[in-house]
Write a protein that holds these residues in place. Structure first.
Motif, mmCIF file in Angstrom:
data_model
loop_
_atom_site.group_PDB
_atom_site.id
_atom_site.type_symbol
_atom_site.label_atom_id
_atom_site.label_comp_id
_atom_site.label_asym_id
_atom_site.label_seq_id
_atom_site.Cartn_x
_atom_site.Cartn_y
_atom_site.Cartn_z
ATOM 1 N N MET A 181 -35.240 13.708 -5.373
ATOM 2 C CA MET A 181 -35.630 15.098 -5.584
ATOM 3 C C MET A 181 -35.528 15.501 -7.067
ATOM 4 O O MET A 181 -35.940 16.598 -7.449
ATOM 5 N N ASP A 182 -34.967 14.595 -7.878
ATOM 6 C CA ASP A 182 -34.759 14.896 -9.305
ATOM 7 C C ASP A 182 -35.988 14.445 -10.094
ATOM 8 O O ASP A 182 -36.268 13.244 -10.193
ATOM 9 N N GLN A 183 -36.719 15.410 -10.606
ATOM 10 C CA GLN A 183 -37.951 15.089 -11.325
ATOM 11 C C GLN A 183 -37.671 14.455 -12.688
ATOM 12 O O GLN A 183 -38.578 13.883 -13.310
ATOM 13 N N LYS A 184 -36.433 14.556 -13.172
ATOM 14 C CA LYS A 184 -36.118 14.035 -14.502
ATOM 15 C C LYS A 184 -35.987 12.524 -14.503
ATOM 16 O O LYS A 184 -36.059 11.895 -15.553
ATOM 17 N N VAL A 185 -35.753 11.949 -13.360
ATOM 18 C CA VAL A 185 -35.518 10.507 -13.277
ATOM 19 C C VAL A 185 -36.820 9.813 -12.923
ATOM 20 O O VAL A 185 -37.460 10.136 -11.897
ATOM 21 N N ASP A 186 -37.238 8.872 -13.777
ATOM 22 C CA ASP A 186 -38.414 8.060 -13.454
ATOM 23 C C ASP A 186 -38.035 7.107 -12.328
ATOM 24 O O ASP A 186 -37.052 6.379 -12.440
ATOM 25 N N GLN A 187 -38.833 7.115 -11.286
ATOM 26 C CA GLN A 187 -38.483 6.319 -10.111
ATOM 27 C C GLN A 187 -39.197 4.977 -10.114
ATOM 28 O O GLN A 187 -39.654 4.484 -9.098
ATOM 29 N N VAL A 188 -39.332 4.397 -11.337
ATOM 30 C CA VAL A 188 -39.914 3.066 -11.499
ATOM 31 C C VAL A 188 -39.053 2.294 -12.476
ATOM 32 O O VAL A 188 -38.268 2.869 -13.247
ATOM 33 N N LEU A 189 -39.199 0.987 -12.461
ATOM 34 C CA LEU A 189 -38.460 0.144 -13.384
ATOM 35 C C LEU A 189 -39.082 0.257 -14.781
ATOM 36 O O LEU A 189 -40.323 0.215 -14.919
ATOM 37 N N PRO A 190 -38.267 0.384 -15.818
ATOM 38 C CA PRO A 190 -38.824 0.427 -17.198
ATOM 39 C C PRO A 190 -39.388 -0.938 -17.582
ATOM 40 O O PRO A 190 -38.939 -1.976 -17.104
ATOM 41 N N LEU A 191 -40.384 -0.943 -18.474
ATOM 42 C CA LEU A 191 -41.037 -2.163 -18.940
ATOM 43 C C LEU A 191 -40.806 -2.324 -20.436
ATOM 44 O O LEU A 191 -40.652 -1.339 -21.182
ATOM 45 N N ASP A 192 -40.763 -3.574 -20.863
ATOM 46 C CA ASP A 192 -40.617 -3.837 -22.306
ATOM 47 C C ASP A 192 -41.989 -4.057 -22.931
ATOM 48 O O ASP A 192 -43.025 -3.845 -22.288
ATOM 49 N N GLU A 193 -41.982 -4.529 -24.179
ATOM 50 C CA GLU A 193 -43.256 -4.695 -24.894
ATOM 51 C C GLU A 193 -44.127 -5.761 -24.245
ATOM 52 O O GLU A 193 -45.330 -5.817 -24.473
ATOM 53 N N ARG A 194 -43.531 -6.640 -23.388
ATOM 54 C CA ARG A 194 -44.325 -7.657 -22.689
ATOM 55 C C ARG A 194 -45.083 -7.079 -21.495
ATOM 56 O O ARG A 194 -45.879 -7.756 -20.853
#
Length: 1756
Positions: free
Chosen positions: A1658-1671
């Motif tokens: 319910m928290d819109q501030k949290v991205d609910q996906v895994l972060p990606l690097d430059e690759r």
């Protein structure tokens, strides 16, 4: 089948008086017998003579002796008799249906030749044979005869088949011919079948065969084709004479054949599939049987003989009684007579048409129907109408259920399939699949009211499911309709025509379905009874106190109501009236329906319009008449009865239709005159009728078919159907189309239809004209809509103002506001909306114009809705405006009770809304929602009301629970006792009982039931609360009832108390012997019932006693019983009266009793009277009264004299008076017995003397026997055996001496020393004197005996003495003397040394002596230690014998530890003893690693030692494997992977000790996710999520924990397909993983995770996906960006890919492929320096060892 003689119907005469013919009537009531004097005698079925009449010659001038009767047969209806005579004629006499009617000749059939035989087939033809060889038929209806076929041989016999469709004829030359008179489904080839060896005077046609017999004394059975199947040859039996006549049983499964003094029966055995002969019936002095006839029901056979005797026999296989109501007589395997036991009732003949054996017959359906079974079929019967059916039926375990509610058809339900069988038909009508077999949910209609068609009308309605009805046409087997409903259906029924269906659902709603029109309508609510009136389409139903009658169900809204007080129980239609039977209290009342109205429906259904009109005219102006006239008019028009329809409309006062029809009739008449045909063929008439029925399209079609377009257009214009007229004109390109359009517009304006004109203008695009017309028509709303749909007009302010002004004038404020809003004049729009009370739009607009007004508008909206009585709609608006009290009041006013409950819970102080609590509680209590009402009452503190509610509802348990909680115990008890007494006064005893028990007063409940004489309930409570008093209570009640002369009640309680003798005594004391007998028989068994019958008979005495005992078939038993209890006088009375043959037996028993009493003289007299003097002799012998014994023997039984002498001799021998003994024996001439007696006594000298004197021929044999006796005497005397042995030894007979010694055993003497002495001597003699095989044989016998008495050394000495080395060794082994065994083997037979060693090892192993075993077998000793669980000693010992042996036992212990769940101990074991690269141990290593990965509680720092042990073990293993053959193999790679996983776990556990390494912990947990195909996935994702959350990586934590929850769901469902991997497409996590068997977390931890994930989602501030690097990948992924290149190197510290670009210099180790990210390495190094007491230094040490060294570091 056995024949039992019933009676002699006619006595034989002294001379020849031949019975010419016998015939049974098909109705089984009459028997006709033709005697030698040409008179026909008539008897009833019991053989009682009822009538007779004389026959006549063809011409009286020839006299009565001019002919002989050769044939006699009844007609199929049993009212006529055909008589075939030798004077060339057949007479048919009409004898009538009752006895005594005048006999008249109704048919004569004169012939050209003498009639020789005659039968009358059930198909109606008379068949007869003639002396000239012709076989002819006669038809009694046409009085004509014809020749069927002719032969040249005299016809000697005729025989019909069981079905009466064909016959056989037998001829003098032996020919047998088959012929059929009608078509038969089982017809066989006609013509000559076979030629018998003699004239077949005895001929029968049983089922599937032909039986023929004659003068050759052979009975032959032929097949259908004429082949011999079975032959019974009696030609060699001198007692058998020729066979003269035969007859077949009606079932075709038995044949009776007559000959001289004998009647034979041959029967078909279905089980053996062959014909068998039963025991023949011998009838002495009967002479030749000349006539035979079998009763049509198969129960009797009647035969006539040469001397005029007629005998009746019963032909029954068995008889059974069904519940003492029906008698079932099995007259053949496939035929049973079922007859009610009621006087005057007639039974039915149950017969299998297929010939199968009937093995089960049951009476069902209130004793009106029967069900029988064979192996392949089911037979069903309607006993009232005598309709029988037989259908093929597969065996199904006999679990069928039969329903007989429908009088025409039987419903059979089996395994989910419903089958229908019509009584009287031999085929299944239809079958459907259904699981619902309640007869109220199935309706069958079979031609109950035929329509005016010849077609069958057979319909079935049943439930497919609880909400779907299926209607099936049983004639064609098709589904007509399916009716779905929104509620469960509990009753349905078709009307008699099958065109309408009524059904009722669980909500008591009654629905009517018109099947033909496919229409469904609800016609009644609260329906408790409904039924179609028989023979009509009138419906009767009940709704509450209303009796509802639909006389015309086609108009269901017209219902006639009657107010009633009771409940409808039935609708009866009989004697010209229809009554509804209503049960009002104890009385039944009949409400008579208007039979005329009922009859009207029937008349309409039968299309009897004249009768219907006459009836309606008689009704006058009754309210029901109008609907009936209307209904009749519709039916008449549908059937083109225009005159009838005209009359109906005239009666309705519909002048227009009446006039219209009259004009139509005139047109039809004119057309008929001009065309000489039917006026209804006129097209104009068709069109007019279509117009009348408002089917203008049909009329248009008729006009167009006649090319009358203008007529069609005119029709449409006449009815002002301008649109249809214009459409037709345009379609047909009419030249005046435009003129029609103008005419239409003009008509619209003239008729002031400006709206329609405006629509047409709008359609043509003339918007201004349309707007003017709309405004002119005062339709500003249409004008507003037109402007809003045309942007150009919307920009014209003048037009807008004009339209808005019109809207405001018309007070259409909402539409005005909509228009203002469209042109952005929001203030005006808002004001208009408020004026229009259009609060929805006002609020929507206010949100933008004036937000502060929204709350006030919501309250106003609620007030407005309240003012308009829309209470339920106002609730939400009050809630939105925060007016909770108003919302509650509105909800209460709207009766929105559940919403009221939700609202009232908002109030903190229940006292402020206490009145609403009371109202809500009362509502829910009235709706029986007691739990909700209770909560409301309790919350408001209204405890008393809650308790009263439950009391009123009868929920005593709940009321008691509340009362106990909130009231005092004494108050509760008093209240409930008072309640119970009130209930008791109201007669509600069960409820009163419940209250008494609630307050623990069972005795008051018992007293209550006793007071009201409800003894069963009283006994039940006594059994529950005072079980020890149940029997006493039963006896007490029985005695009370007995005192009140309530015999039946007393009997019941006596029996319940187990005192059936008390019940018998009661009945005996009251002289109620029949009841006493019944009770004794049912409860005491056969013996008790016989005793009661005996006492009953004794109380009667004389002939009455005899009759009674004979009735019970107990006469003989009672005589025997009287003798048993010494009632000999009564026994003599019974026997002398009815069973004189028992008198000697009674004398005998009396004598036995006297003997027992010592009255020998009287006993002697009785024995003599009984004809058994020998018993008297034996009596005296038994008492050693030799004088009297000899006297009686000499006087009455000389044969017993010898027995007396023998008995006396035996007596004196026992007294040792041997001289008298010899004297008596010699008088009895039995010297052989003297010898035998002396022999038995061991007096051989005397025996030899007597033998020498009196039987010298036997002397040599006796002498030899004496010698043998002396030789075998030792079997009884051990000392004599030893003495004999010594004698034999002294004489040199050593073999015999040994044999004697071997006979000494424990059975000869109890002294064990004597046995040992004898056997020791036997050993001495054997070893000393025996050699070779003789010695071995003795040793084989003697050795085991010595072992059995523990003389082991002696046995070994014996074996050694006869060179049986192996046996000697085994003997030493048996005695555990191993040194002796080894010495014997070594010295005498070295080949047995290994054998002794093996046996010694086995013995040590069994004894558990590991230390001694180790000296001879180290592996065996180690195995033994392992089995004993002495692992420390085992491994220490194994260690001394090399690594291979050591690790064998290490592996064994590790396996056991793993199996016991002790994995850490197994790991410690390999930590202690190293981990060699033995392939056989690989599975153990893997199991240890996997079990550790699965183990809970190893995530804390304390678990580091376990992970480091596993890591070090796997490192040692992989290093060792590099030098083995498995180097570089898949298994090697697998262990490398396990090493990496264990290293990550160990490192993560160590890092948890240092707070600064939390990010490294999260990295390691994330890296472990790429191995979820090995470690438990749910555990890995949970740990990764928690560790990421701990370092603030909430996005990663959310994704990991969310996937953890998905995994848990998949684990619970057991379905991996539920998992979604879309979040991990940019990772190197495996997509295919095994699901763990169980969840890793506890339920509490699982719920915490679920709550956190829900909160983060319910928290819109949290991205609910895994972060990606430059690759474009997740930071932990080792794969290349496109998965095309090689994977990255994993950091040995964090598991993340090593970053070597952008100036990053990884830490490189000596071993290739081992690197670390510089940042991670530095953090680890720093932690090691800062926390040297942690395990970080050990991790660094391991990395150095594993990776081949690293940059130097020191922690000093």
């Amino acid at each position: 089948m056995q024949l039992k003689h019933l009676k002699t119907i006619m006595q034989a005469e002294d001379g020849m008086a031949k019975i010419a013919a016998i015939a049974w009537a098909p109705n089984n009531v009459r028997l006709a017998v033709s005697t030698y004097d040409r008179i026909i005698h008539l008897f009833d079925e019991m053989g009682e003579k009822k009538d007779k009449f004389s026959t006549k010659p063809v011409d009286s001038k020839y006299g009565k002796k001019s002919y002989v009767i050769k044939g006699l047969a009844f007609s199929p209806d049993s009212t006529k008799i055909a008589v075939g005579q030798t004077d060339n004629i057949i007479f048919v006499y009409k004898i009538g249906e009752v006895w005594g009617e005048k006999k008249v000749i109704c048919n004569k059939f004169p012939q050209q030749s003498a009639v020789t035989c005659l039968i009358w087939l059930s198909e109606g033809r008379i068949i007869f044979g003639q002396a000239d060889g012709k076989v002819r038929s006669a038809n009694h209806k046409s009085n004509k005869s014809q020749t069927l076929y002719a032969t040249d041989s005299y016809v000697v016999s005729l025989a019909s088949n069981p079905r009466g469709t064909g016959f056989l004829s037998g001829h003098e030359d032996g020919t047998i011919v088959r012929y059929y008179v009608v078509e038969d489904s089982s017809m066989e080839e006609q013509g000559r079948v076979t030629v018998h060896s003699a004239p077949p005077y005895a001929l029968a046609w049983p089922m599937g065969h032909i039986l023929a017999a004659g003068s050759d004394r052979r009975v032959v059975l032929y097949s259908r084709e004429g082949r011999v199947v079975r032959q019974f040859d009696y030609s060699r039996d001198d007692t058998e004479k020729e066979f003269t006549v035969a007859c077949c049983s009606p079932s075709g499964q038995a044949v009776a054949v007559g000959s001289f003094d004998r009647l034979r029966v041959f029967s078909w055995s279905p089980r053996k599939s062959s014909w068998e002969e039963n025991q023949p019936k011998e009838i002495p002095n009967l002479y030749t049987i000349t006539a035979l006839s079998w009763k049509r029901d198969g129960s009797r056979v009647t035969c006539g003989a040469l001397c005029g005797a007629v005998e009746m026999f019963e032909s029954v296989l068995k008889r059974t009684l069904w519940k003492n109501k029906f008698e079932m007589t099995y007259v053949g395997p496939s035929q049973v007579l079922v007859k009610p036991l009621d006087p005057g009732s007639r039974g039915v003949i149950l017969k299998s048409h297929y010939g199968y054996e009937i093995d089960d017959v049951r009476i069902m359906g209130r004793d009106n129907y029967l069900v029988a079974r064979t192996s392949e079929t089911i037979l069903l019967g309607d006993l009232q109408r005598n309709l029988l059916s037989e259908v093929l039926w597969n065996s199904s375990g006999r679990n069928e259920k039969f329903y007989f509610d429908n009088p025409a058809v039987c419903l059979i339900f089996n395994a989910g399939e419903l089958s229908l069988v019509v009584y009287g038909e031999n085929d299944i009508l239809g079958s459907v699949r259904t699981e619902f077999m309640n007869p109220h949910q199935i309706s069958v209609r079979l031609n109950e009211r035929r329509l005016n068609t010849a077609e069958d009308n057979k319909k079935l309605a049943y439930l497919l499911d609880l909400k779907t009805i299926c209607i099936v046409d049983l004639v064609y087997g098709t589904t007509i309709s399916q009716v779905t409903h929104d509620s469960k259906i509990d009753w349905l029924e078709l009307n008699e025509t099958g065109h309408k269906l009524l059904f009722r659902d669980k909500k008591m709603r009654l629905t009517l379905v018109d099947i033909l029109r496919d229409q469904k309508s609800s016609i009644l609510n609260f329906c408790t009874f409904v039924q179609w009136v028989p023979g009509s389409d009138v419906v009767v139903a009940q709704s509450r106190s209303n009796l509802c009658v639909w006389y015309n169900i086609d108009v269901p809204e017209q219902v006639t109501l009657f107010n009633i007080k009771g409940e409808i129980v039935d609708v009866v239609r009989a004697d010209g009236k229809t009554e509804v039977v209503v049960q009002e209290g104890q009385h039944q009342l009949g409400y008579e329906l208007d039979e005329g109205l009922v009859e009207f429906g029937t008349a309409v259904h039968d299309n009897d319009f004249g009768r219907a009109i006459m009836f309606l005219e008689s009704l006058g102006n009754k309210p029901e008449a109008e609907a009936m006239w209307s209904n009749l008019a519709s039916i008449a028009i549908d059937m083109n009865k225009l005159q009838v329809a005209e009359r109906c409309y005239a009666a309705l006062g519909d002048v227009a239709r009446t006039h219209y029809l009259r004009e139509t009739i005139k047109l039809a008449d004119e057309y008929a005159k001009s065309n000489d045909g039917n006026g209804m063929a006129c097209p104009e008439v068709w069109a007019r009728l279509a117009i009348l029925n408002k089917r203008l399209k049909e009329a248009e079609t008729i006009y167009l078919e006649q090319n009358q377009l203008d007529e069609a257009l005119s029709m449409y214009q006449r009815f002002h159907k301008w649109d249809e007229a214009l459409e037709l004109a345009e379609l047909k390109s009419h030249p005046k189309y435009e003129e029609l359009r103008e005419k239409h517009m003009k008509w619209l304006l003239e008729t002031r239809q400006e709206e329609r004109a405006g629509e047409l203008k709008e359609k043509d695009g003339d918007y201004n004209a349309a707007l003017s017309l709309y405004l002119k028509a005062s339709l500003p709303t249409r004008a507003s809509r037109l402007i809003q749909n045309n942007p150009e007009m919307l920009h014209n302010d003048e037009l807008v103002a004009k339209v808005a002004s019109a809207l405001l004038r018309s007070e259409l404020f909402e539409q005005a506001g909509e228009l203002y809003e469209k042109v952005n004049q929001t203030e005006k729009a808002f004001d208009c909306y408020r004026k229009a009370k259009a609060f929805a739009r006002a609020i929507e607009l206010a949100r933008f114009v004036s937000p502060s007004e929204v709350v006030h508008l919501e309250e106003q909206w609620g007030d407005h809705l309240i003012a308009n009585k829309q209470l339920d709609s106002s609730i939400s608006h009050y809630i939105e405006s925060g007016k909770t009290l108003k919302a509650l009041e509105a909800a209460m006013g709207a009766r929105q009770w559940k919403k009221s409950v939700q609202i009232i819970q908002v109030f903190d102080d229940p006292q402020t809304v206490s009145k609403y609590y009371a109202q809500l509680g009362q509502h829910f209590a009235s709706n029986q929602e007691y739990s909700t009402a209770e909560n409301l009452y309790i919350k408001a503190g209204m405890y008393k009301e809650a308790i009263d509610m439950y009391n009123q509802a009868g929920e005593w348990d709940k009321a008691y629970k509340l009362a106990s909680q909130y009231l005092g115990s004494s108050e509760v008890s008093a209240m409930y006792v008072s309640h119970a007494k009130n209930l008791e006064e109201q007669g509600k005893l069960r409820e009163a009982e419940k209250l008494y028990l609630l307050v623990s007063e069972p005795d008051m409940a018992i007293s209550m039931y006793k007071k009201h004489h409800q003894y069963e309930q009283m006994i039940r409570l006594v059994g529950q609360h005072h079980p020890e008093l149940v029997q006493t209570t039963h006896v007490h009640l029985a005695q009370e009832m007995e005192a009140d002369n309530n015999w039946k009640g007393a009997e019941q309680h006596y029996l319940s108390a187990g005192d059936w003798k008390g019940a018998v005594s009661m009945y005996r004391a009251s002289n109620m012997w029949e009841d006493a007998y019944r009770v004794a028989k049912n409860s005491g068994g056969q013996q008790a019932s016989q005793q009661v019958a005996f006492l009953w008979a004794k109380s009667l005495g004389g002939d009455s006693a005899v009759k009674l005992l004979t009735k019970f078939n107990l006469l003989e038993i009672s005589i025997d019983y009287a003798c048993e209890i010494y009632q000999f006088e009564f026994a003599f009375d019974l026997a002398r009266t009815a069973m004189k043959s028992k008198v000697p037996d009674i004398h005998y028993k009396c004598a036995m009793a006297l003997e027992d009493d010592g009255k020998f003289d009287e006993a002697e007299k009785e024995f003599v009277k009984a004809g058994k003097p020998r018993e008297a002799v034996l009596m005296y012998i038994h008492n050693q009264d030799w004088k009297n014994a000899q006297r009686v023997a000499e006087e009455h039984d000389p044969d017993s004299v010898t027995e007396v002498l023998l008995g006396q001799a035996k007596d004196v021998f026992n007294s040792k008076n041997y001289s008298d003994f010899e004297s008596l024996m010699l008088r009895a001439q039995r010297p052989d017995l003297i010898i035998k007696q002396y022999q038995d006594a061991g007096m051989w000298v005397d025996a030899l003397r007597v033998c020498r004197e009196y039987l010298p021929s036997r002397l040599p044999a006796l002498q030899a026997e004496y010698d043998r006796e002396i030789g075998s005497k030792g079997s009884k005397d051990a000392d004599s055996l030893l003495a004999q042995a010594r004698e034999w030894e002294q004489s040199g007979e050593y073999k015999t001496a040994v044999d004697c010694l071997l006979k000494v055993n424990t059975s000869a003497t109890k002294d064990r020393s004597v046995v040992i002495k004898a056997w020791t001597k036997a050993v001495e003699l054997t070893t000393k004197y025996f050699e070779g095989q003789q010695a071995v044989e003795v040793a084989k016998v003697l050795g085991p005996r010595l072992l059995s008495i523990q003389q082991n050394n002696l046995a070994a000495q014996l074996y050694l003495g006869v060179d049986m080395i192996k046996e000697a060794i085994d003997t030493f082994i048996h005695s555990e003397e191993w040194n002796k065994a080894k010495r014997v083997a070594k010295e005498l037979e070295p080949s047995y040394e290994d054998y002794v060693d093996d046996r010694y090892k086995d013995w040590l192993r069994r004894q558990g002596r590991a230390e001694q075993l180790a000296d001879v077998d180290i592996i065996g000793a180690l195995d033994l230690l392992a089995e004993q669980g002495q692992w420390v000693k085992c491994l220490e010992t194994a260690k001394q014998n090399g690594p291979q042996v050591l690790h064998k036992y290490v592996a064994l212990q590790a396996t056991q530890l793993i199996r016991d769940g002790r994995v850490l101990e197994a790991l410690a074991l390999y930590t202690k003893y190293d981990t060699p690269a033995y392939p056989q141990n690989y599975n153990i290593y893997k199991r240890i690693a996997v079990d550790l990965f699965n183990m809970s509680g190893l995530n804390r720092p304390e678990a580091y030692s376990s992970w480091s042990q596993l890591r070090n073990m796997l490192l040692s293993l992989t290093e060792a494997m590099k030098t083995s053959s498995d180097a570089g193999s898949a298994i090697h790679d697998e262990f490398d992977t396990l090493l990496v996983i264990s290293h990550y776990h160990a490192t993560r556990t160590a890092c948890r000790e240092v707070k600064t390494l939390d990010h490294l912990v999260a990295k390691l947990s994330t890296s472990l996710l790429r191995h979820t195909d090995i470690i438990p996935a749910d555990k890995a994702f949970y740990e990764a999520g928690v560790d990421c959350r701990a370092v603030g990586q909430e996005s990663e934590a959310f994704v990991f924990l969310n996937h953890y929850l998905d995994l848990c769901e998949a684990i619970e469902e057991g379905n991996v397909d539920l998992l979604d991997y879309s979040d991990f497409t940019n990772t190197d996590f495996p997509m295919e993983i095994p699901l763990p068997a169980s969840l890793h977390l506890s339920p509490q931890e699982h719920e915490e995770v679920k709550e956190w994930v829900l909160a983060i989602s319910m928290d819109q501030k949290v991205d609910q996906v895994l972060p990606l690097d430059e690759r474009g990948l997740t930071p932990s992924a080792l794969t290349s960006p496109n998965r095309s290149g090689p994977p990255a190197i994993a950091c040995v510290v964090s598991g993340f890919p090593v970053q070597s670009h952008r100036g990053r210099n990884p830490v490189e180790f000596k071993r290739p492929g081992k690197q670390a990210n510089r940042d991670d390495w530095n953090k680890l190094m720093m932690a090691a320096k800062m926390a040297p007491e942690s395990h970080i230094p050990d991790v660094l040490t391991f990395i150095g060892e594993w990776c081949g060294g690293a940059p130097s570091f020191s922690f000093q």
